[in-house]
Write a protein that holds these residues in place. Structure first.
Motif, PDB file in Angstrom:
ATOM      1  N   ALA A 243       0.866  -1.178   0.000  1.00 53.57           N
ATOM      2  CA  ALA A 243       0.000   0.000   0.000  1.00 53.57           C
ATOM      3  C   ALA A 243       0.906   1.232   0.000  1.00 53.57           C
ATOM      4  O   ALA A 243       2.129   1.128   0.010  1.00 53.57           O
ATOM      5  CB  ALA A 243      -0.906   0.029   1.231  1.00 53.57           C
ATOM      6  N   VAL A 244       0.270   2.412   0.021  1.00 54.09           N
ATOM      7  CA  VAL A 244       1.015   3.659   0.215  1.00 54.09           C
ATOM      8  C   VAL A 244       0.815   4.088   1.666  1.00 54.09           C
ATOM      9  O   VAL A 244      -0.313   4.111   2.162  1.00 54.09           O
ATOM     10  CB  VAL A 244       0.537   4.767  -0.742  1.00 54.09           C
ATOM     11  CG1 VAL A 244       1.322   6.053  -0.493  1.00 54.09           C
ATOM     12  CG2 VAL A 244       0.702   4.321  -2.196  1.00 54.09           C
ATOM     13  N   TYR A 245       1.908   4.394   2.322  1.00 55.02           N
ATOM     14  CA  TYR A 245       1.876   4.805   3.717  1.00 55.02           C
ATOM     15  C   TYR A 245       2.233   6.283   3.836  1.00 55.02           C
ATOM     16  O   TYR A 245       3.193   6.751   3.216  1.00 55.02           O
ATOM     17  CB  TYR A 245       2.848   3.963   4.549  1.00 55.02           C
ATOM     18  CG  TYR A 245       2.404   2.522   4.664  1.00 55.02           C
ATOM     19  CD1 TYR A 245       2.650   1.614   3.638  1.00 55.02           C
ATOM     20  CD2 TYR A 245       1.713   2.076   5.794  1.00 55.02           C
ATOM     21  CE1 TYR A 245       2.227   0.292   3.725  1.00 55.02           C
ATOM     22  CE2 TYR A 245       1.287   0.754   5.891  1.00 55.02           C
ATOM     23  CZ  TYR A 245       1.541  -0.123   4.850  1.00 55.02           C
ATOM     24  OH  TYR A 245       1.111  -1.425   4.947  1.00 55.02           O
ATOM     25  N   PHE A 246       1.457   6.999   4.641  1.00 46.04           N
ATOM     26  CA  PHE A 246       1.693   8.423   4.873  1.00 46.04           C
ATOM     27  C   PHE A 246       1.934   8.677   6.353  1.00 46.04           C
ATOM     28  O   PHE A 246       1.192   8.187   7.204  1.00 46.04           O
ATOM     29  CB  PHE A 246       0.472   9.251   4.455  1.00 46.04           C
ATOM     30  CG  PHE A 246       0.212   9.277   2.975  1.00 46.04           C
ATOM     31  CD1 PHE A 246      -0.668   8.379   2.409  1.00 46.04           C
ATOM     32  CD2 PHE A 246       0.835  10.213   2.163  1.00 46.04           C
ATOM     33  CE1 PHE A 246      -0.922   8.397   1.039  1.00 46.04           C
ATOM     34  CE2 PHE A 246       0.592  10.245   0.800  1.00 46.04           C
ATOM     35  CZ  PHE A 246      -0.288   9.337   0.235  1.00 46.04           C
ATOM     36  N   CYS A 247       2.949   9.463   6.632  1.00 43.97           N
ATOM     37  CA  CYS A 247       3.117   9.963   7.987  1.00 43.97           C
ATOM     38  C   CYS A 247       2.533  11.379   8.035  1.00 43.97           C
ATOM     39  O   CYS A 247       2.324  12.013   6.995  1.00 43.97           O
ATOM     40  CB  CYS A 247       4.588   9.991   8.397  1.00 43.97           C
ATOM     41  SG  CYS A 247       5.626  11.088   7.395  1.00 43.97           S
ATOM     42  N   ALA A 248       2.259  11.868   9.225  1.00 38.50           N
ATOM     43  CA  ALA A 248       1.712  13.210   9.378  1.00 38.50           C
ATOM     44  C   ALA A 248       2.120  13.764  10.731  1.00 38.50           C
ATOM     45  O   ALA A 248       2.480  13.017  11.646  1.00 38.50           O
ATOM     46  CB  ALA A 248       0.192  13.193   9.236  1.00 38.50           C
ATOM     47  N   ALA A 249       2.047  15.081  10.836  1.00 42.71           N
ATOM     48  CA  ALA A 249       2.356  15.750  12.089  1.00 42.71           C
ATOM     49  C   ALA A 249       1.310  16.819  12.351  1.00 42.71           C
ATOM     50  O   ALA A 249       0.754  17.409  11.422  1.00 42.71           O
ATOM     51  CB  ALA A 249       3.752  16.365  12.041  1.00 42.71           C
ATOM     52  N   ASP A 250       1.078  17.065  13.630  1.00 41.32           N
ATOM     53  CA  ASP A 250       0.031  18.005  14.020  1.00 41.32           C
ATOM     54  C   ASP A 250       0.509  18.836  15.199  1.00 41.32           C
ATOM     55  O   ASP A 250       1.030  18.297  16.171  1.00 41.32           O
ATOM     56  CB  ASP A 250      -1.225  17.234  14.395  1.00 41.32           C
ATOM     57  CG  ASP A 250      -2.409  18.138  14.671  1.00 41.32           C
ATOM     58  OD1 ASP A 250      -3.427  17.635  15.154  1.00 41.32           O
ATOM     59  OD2 ASP A 250      -2.313  19.352  14.404  1.00 41.32           O
ATOM     60  N   LEU A 251       0.311  20.153  15.109  1.00 40.03           N
ATOM     61  CA  LEU A 251       0.722  21.046  16.186  1.00 40.03           C
ATOM     62  C   LEU A 251      -0.241  20.989  17.355  1.00 40.03           C
ATOM     63  O   LEU A 251       0.164  20.966  18.503  1.00 40.03           O
ATOM     64  CB  LEU A 251       0.783  22.487  15.657  1.00 40.03           C
ATOM     65  CG  LEU A 251       2.087  22.911  14.992  1.00 40.03           C
ATOM     66  CD1 LEU A 251       1.919  24.290  14.368  1.00 40.03           C
ATOM     67  CD2 LEU A 251       3.214  22.936  16.005  1.00 40.03           C
ATOM     68  N   SER A 252      -1.522  21.017  17.041  1.00 37.98           N
ATOM     69  CA  SER A 252      -2.526  21.014  18.105  1.00 37.98           C
ATOM     70  C   SER A 252      -3.790  20.398  17.549  1.00 37.98           C
ATOM     71  O   SER A 252      -3.885  20.128  16.360  1.00 37.98           O
ATOM     72  CB  SER A 252      -2.800  22.438  18.590  1.00 37.98           C
ATOM     73  OG  SER A 252      -3.555  23.139  17.624  1.00 37.98           O
ATOM     74  N   GLY A 253      -4.762  20.206  18.400  1.00 42.65           N
ATOM     75  CA  GLY A 253      -5.995  19.577  17.934  1.00 42.65           C
ATOM     76  C   GLY A 253      -6.789  20.435  16.973  1.00 42.65           C
ATOM     77  O   GLY A 253      -7.665  19.930  16.287  1.00 42.65           O
ATOM     78  N   ASN A 254      -6.474  21.715  16.869  1.00 36.20           N
ATOM     79  CA  ASN A 254      -7.251  22.592  16.005  1.00 36.20           C
ATOM     80  C   ASN A 254      -6.489  23.059  14.769  1.00 36.20           C
ATOM     81  O   ASN A 254      -6.925  23.972  14.074  1.00 36.20           O
ATOM     82  CB  ASN A 254      -7.719  23.824  16.796  1.00 36.20           C
ATOM     83  CG  ASN A 254      -8.736  23.435  17.845  1.00 36.20           C
ATOM     84  OD1 ASN A 254      -9.534  22.536  17.640  1.00 36.20           O
ATOM     85  ND2 ASN A 254      -8.676  24.087  18.989  1.00 36.20           N
ATOM     86  N   THR A 255      -5.354  22.445  14.494  1.00 34.30           N
ATOM     87  CA  THR A 255      -4.615  22.772  13.278  1.00 34.30           C
ATOM     88  C   THR A 255      -4.644  21.565  12.363  1.00 34.30           C
ATOM     89  O   THR A 255      -4.728  20.429  12.823  1.00 34.30           O
ATOM     90  CB  THR A 255      -3.159  23.151  13.580  1.00 34.30           C
ATOM     91  OG1 THR A 255      -2.540  22.086  14.303  1.00 34.30           O
ATOM     92  CG2 THR A 255      -3.085  24.424  14.397  1.00 34.30           C
ATOM     93  N   PRO A 256      -4.579  21.783  11.053  1.00 36.95           N
ATOM     94  CA  PRO A 256      -4.676  20.648  10.136  1.00 36.95           C
ATOM     95  C   PRO A 256      -3.428  19.771  10.169  1.00 36.95           C
ATOM     96  O   PRO A 256      -2.319  20.248  10.394  1.00 36.95           O
ATOM     97  CB  PRO A 256      -4.831  21.319   8.765  1.00 36.95           C
ATOM     98  CG  PRO A 256      -4.269  22.680   8.929  1.00 36.95           C
ATOM     99  CD  PRO A 256      -4.503  23.075  10.341  1.00 36.95           C
ATOM    100  N   LEU A 257      -3.644  18.492   9.920  1.00 39.82           N
ATOM    101  CA  LEU A 257      -2.527  17.568   9.788  1.00 39.82           C
ATOM    102  C   LEU A 257      -1.705  17.939   8.559  1.00 39.82           C
ATOM    103  O   LEU A 257      -2.248  18.282   7.515  1.00 39.82           O
ATOM    104  CB  LEU A 257      -3.031  16.140   9.609  1.00 39.82           C
ATOM    105  CG  LEU A 257      -3.464  15.355  10.839  1.00 39.82           C
ATOM    106  CD1 LEU A 257      -3.983  13.988  10.420  1.00 39.82           C
ATOM    107  CD2 LEU A 257      -2.322  15.213  11.822  1.00 39.82           C
ATOM    108  N   VAL A 258      -0.377  17.862   8.703  1.00 40.46           N
ATOM    109  CA  VAL A 258       0.530  18.048   7.577  1.00 40.46           C
ATOM    110  C   VAL A 258       1.092  16.678   7.238  1.00 40.46           C
ATOM    111  O   VAL A 258       1.678  16.011   8.107  1.00 40.46           O
ATOM    112  CB  VAL A 258       1.661  19.029   7.910  1.00 40.46           C
ATOM    113  CG1 VAL A 258       2.630  19.139   6.740  1.00 40.46           C
ATOM    114  CG2 VAL A 258       1.084  20.395   8.264  1.00 40.46           C
ATOM    115  N   PHE A 259       0.940  16.260   6.007  1.00 39.72           N
ATOM    116  CA  PHE A 259       1.320  14.915   5.593  1.00 39.72           C
ATOM    117  C   PHE A 259       2.666  14.893   4.871  1.00 39.72           C
ATOM    118  O   PHE A 259       3.032  15.855   4.179  1.00 39.72           O
ATOM    119  CB  PHE A 259       0.262  14.332   4.656  1.00 39.72           C
ATOM    120  CG  PHE A 259      -1.001  13.901   5.336  1.00 39.72           C
ATOM    121  CD1 PHE A 259      -2.011  14.809   5.603  1.00 39.72           C
ATOM    122  CD2 PHE A 259      -1.188  12.583   5.711  1.00 39.72           C
ATOM    123  CE1 PHE A 259      -3.184  14.418   6.237  1.00 39.72           C
ATOM    124  CE2 PHE A 259      -2.352  12.174   6.339  1.00 39.72           C
ATOM    125  CZ  PHE A 259      -3.351  13.097   6.606  1.00 39.72           C
TER     126      PHE A 259
END
Lengths: 113, 112
Positions: B86-102
């Motif tokens: 499959a294709v795997y994506f990692c992501a990071a998030d600053l806080s619960g109200n900011t969008p995930l960056v993939f």
């Protein structure tokens, strides 16, 4: 529990036209996010709606717009389509409270000719 | 803003071997790191996540490790099976109200 539903699954449009994509979130979820997925750029964030208000916005031109209805369903509109808008558009829902995971739909594949 | 780099972009392993995918992030304030798996014709599905107060998390054959000092995190899949392709994506998030960056994704192929 039904998952996130996106309609239609496929769309073919011509340059200059406009298009509307629809997303029905998981029941009880109040947040809907939209992402554009292309082979070269991965998943790019478009915008997020929570309780009918846009809470976050990505770096896309004003031709991309969205809205959310009182039942949490969301629509995304792209006006004056360009060839570069061809992509898979993904919708994701979450409860929107704190750190809740995103649940993605299977996307709408848009092709602009 | 946050930037997430993911490597490698493609990875082929023999069935039964391990696979490792690595991601780095730029914003030291990021504190939530999910991993998603996208199968052909489907949307990404969350497979595991880790928060910044934890160094490692396991779920059966998959594990994620986080090094906050170096600002990188990794996905480890052991005893790979063809259905892991499959294709795997990692992501990071600053806080619960900011969008995930993939990250831009890793296409994993498990060869039987």
């Amino acid at each position: 529990k039904a998952g996130v539903t996106q309609t239609p699954r496929y769309l073919i449009k011509t340059r200059g036209q406009q298009v509307t994509l629809s997303c029905s979130p998981i029941s009880g979820h109040r947040s809907v996010s939209w992402y554009q997925q292309t082979p070269g750029q991965g998943l790019q964030f478009l915008f997020e709606y929570f309780s009918e208000t846009q809470r976050n916005k990505g770096n896309f031109p004003g031709r991309f717009s969205g809205r959310q209805f009182s039942n949490s369903r969301s629509e995304m509109n792209v006006s004056t389509l360009e060839l570069g808008d061809s992509a898979l558009y993904l919708c994701a829902s979450s409860s929107g409270q704190g750190r809740s995971p995103l649940h993605f739909g299977n996307g709408t594949r848009l092709t602009v000719t | 803003g946050e930037n997430v780099e993911q490597h490698p972009s493609t990875l082929s392993v023999q069935e039964g071997d391990s696979a490792v995918i690595k991601c780095t992030y730029s914003d030291s304030a990021s504190n939530y790191f999910p991993w998603y798996k996208q199968e052909l014709g489907k949307g990404p599905q969350l497979i595991i996540d880790i928060r910044s107060n934890v160094g490692e998390k396991k779920d059966q054959r998959i594990a994620v490790t986080l090094n906050k000092t170096a600002k990188h995190f990794s996905l480890h899949i052991t005893e790979t099976q063809p259905e892991d392709s499959a294709v795997y994506f990692c992501a990071a998030d600053l806080s619960g109200n900011t969008p995930l960056v993939f990250g831009k994704g890793t296409r994993l192929s498990v060869i039987a």
